[in-house]
Design a protein around this motif. Structure first.
Motif: not given
Length: 405
Positions: A236-239, A270-272
């Motif tokens: 999630t964006r917030d997390a 956001f990613d690995s």
């Protein structure tokens, strides 16, 4: 001669997908693209673009636009807690190694140019995705999340690291993903000061790095690379924002100010940082290209060029084989397997260079970068990674396409 297996469904409108569609169209095929996003994506990060991908882009007539949209970076500069220069080097050596054909540009800008190259010539379906594939002797029956079921001769997964086509045909991502132990995040904001035109600033502490790059139209890009454990990253964006704030909470330099900008960001990538390693890139009438088949990871620095190269070779082999898919798929993989493996083997070394995990690792990295001022050393150290060992295959249809352009 009209090729068999003409109708080719391509999943993914990133880099590999539109490149493949362009060259398949040139070879007499009928490509159809599907993209789960409702419109072309505009988020992401900047990439360094050179080599075979640049060659292919020029053959597509995109060279002038790439130079118009791109950035000619002058320096990569590593800075300390108070913004002072610790190390760095001018990137003129990259121009020398690539005959002036090295540029930094937004990944979404490159994707947009590739989409423009097929716009109006190829059917594109936005806002939908493949949910089931059923192959028989004559083709592939494809079910979509929203659209009606359709039948195609071939299906190509160009849908990236987290490929749905790969999952449906080959199995769960966990069977093929090799995490390199890092996460990556990126976002842009407008109005950030200071500006450092055409300089990539890197600030790091053990196990984490943040980079700043000034874009046009008063925008600034921030790139984060950080060590993670092998557990799942937040979705999630917030997390995700909370994780970045926690990881960089005690960061110096501009870290507090950059973290404040998170709330103004229009979007967050956001990613690995992971690789995809597969024993085979095709099965029956389905094949994979780019990151879906062999993601080398962001750390390797040539993901976009490799995506374009794999798409070009796959289209070329299909044209050469007149659509005989088994022959073409085997030749495509045979042409690229060793080349991709070599790129994958160096990726972890690049990640360590961006974000060394220890204090002494950072000291060593900075010493190596400082040594690049010695004449010829940067060329010697970087040449093997910059100069492509693969000779781009030449296909007859590609030459005909150029003559008709």
């Amino acid at each position: 001669m009209t090729p068999i297996n003409k109708r080719v469904l391509i999943s993914g409108l990133g880099i590999a997908g539109p490149t493949l569609a362009y060259w398949l169209k040139a070879g007499g095929f009928e490509p159809i693209l599907i993209e789960r996003a409702p419109k072309p994506r505009t988020d992401g990060y900047v990439i360094d673009f050179w080599g075979l991908g640049y060659d292919i882009a020029e053959q597509m007539g995109l060279g002038p636009d790439i130079n118009r949209l791109g950035y000619h970076m002058r320096e990569l500069r590593i800075i300390g807690d108070h913004g002072g220069r610790l190390a760095g080097f001018g990137v003129k050596v990259f121009d020398e190694l690539t005959d002036g054909r090295f540029i930094t540009l937004g990944r979404s800008d490159l994707s947009g140019l590739l989409f423009d190259a097929i716009r109006g010539e190829t059917e594109v379906v936005f806002g939908d995705e493949i949910v089931d594939l059923r192959e028989d002797a004559d083709g592939v029956r494809v079910k979509f999340k929203h659209g009606r079921e359709r039948r195609f001769d071939l299906v190509i997964g160009a849908d990236g690291l987290h490929s749905d086509v790969r999952r449906l045909v080959f199995g769960a991502e966990a069977h093929f993903e090799t995490p390199l132990g890092y996460g990556v995040a990126a976002f842009e904001v407008a109005g950030y000061v200071p500006h450092d035109e055409d300089i990539y600033l890197l600030y790091g502490q053990p196990g984490r790095m943040v980079g700043r790059f000034t874009l046009r139209e008063d925008r600034t890009l921030f790139l984060f690379i950080f060590v993670t454990d092998r557990g799942a990253l937040p979705t999630t964006r917030d997390a995700q924002k909370a994780m970045l704030r926690a990881v960089y909470a005690d960061g110096k330099w501009e870290c507090p100010k950059i973290l404040e900008e998170l709330d103004r960001a229009d979007s967050l990538y956001f990613d690995s940082i992971s690789q995809i390693r597969m024993d085979r890139w095709w099965s029956g009438r389905v094949a994979l290209v780019g990151d879906a088949a062999f993601c080398v990871s962001l750390a390797a620095g040539q993901g976009a060029a490799l995506a374009m190269t794999s798409a070009y070779v796959l289209a070329g082999e299909l044209a050469k084989a007149q659509g005989r898919h088994r022959e073409a798929f085997a030749a495509y993989e045979g042409a690229l397997r060793d080349y991709v493996a070599a790129k994958q083997s160096g990726a972890e070394r690049f990640a360590l260079a961006f974000a060394p995990k220890t204090h002494w690792g950072m000291v060593f990295r900075n010493q190596v970068v400082r040594a690049f001022v010695i004449p010829g050393l940067a060329r010697f150290a970087l040449g093997r990674e910059i100069i492509d060992a693969l000779q781009l295959p030449q296909y007859p249809w590609a030459s005909l396409c150029e003559l008709e352009a």
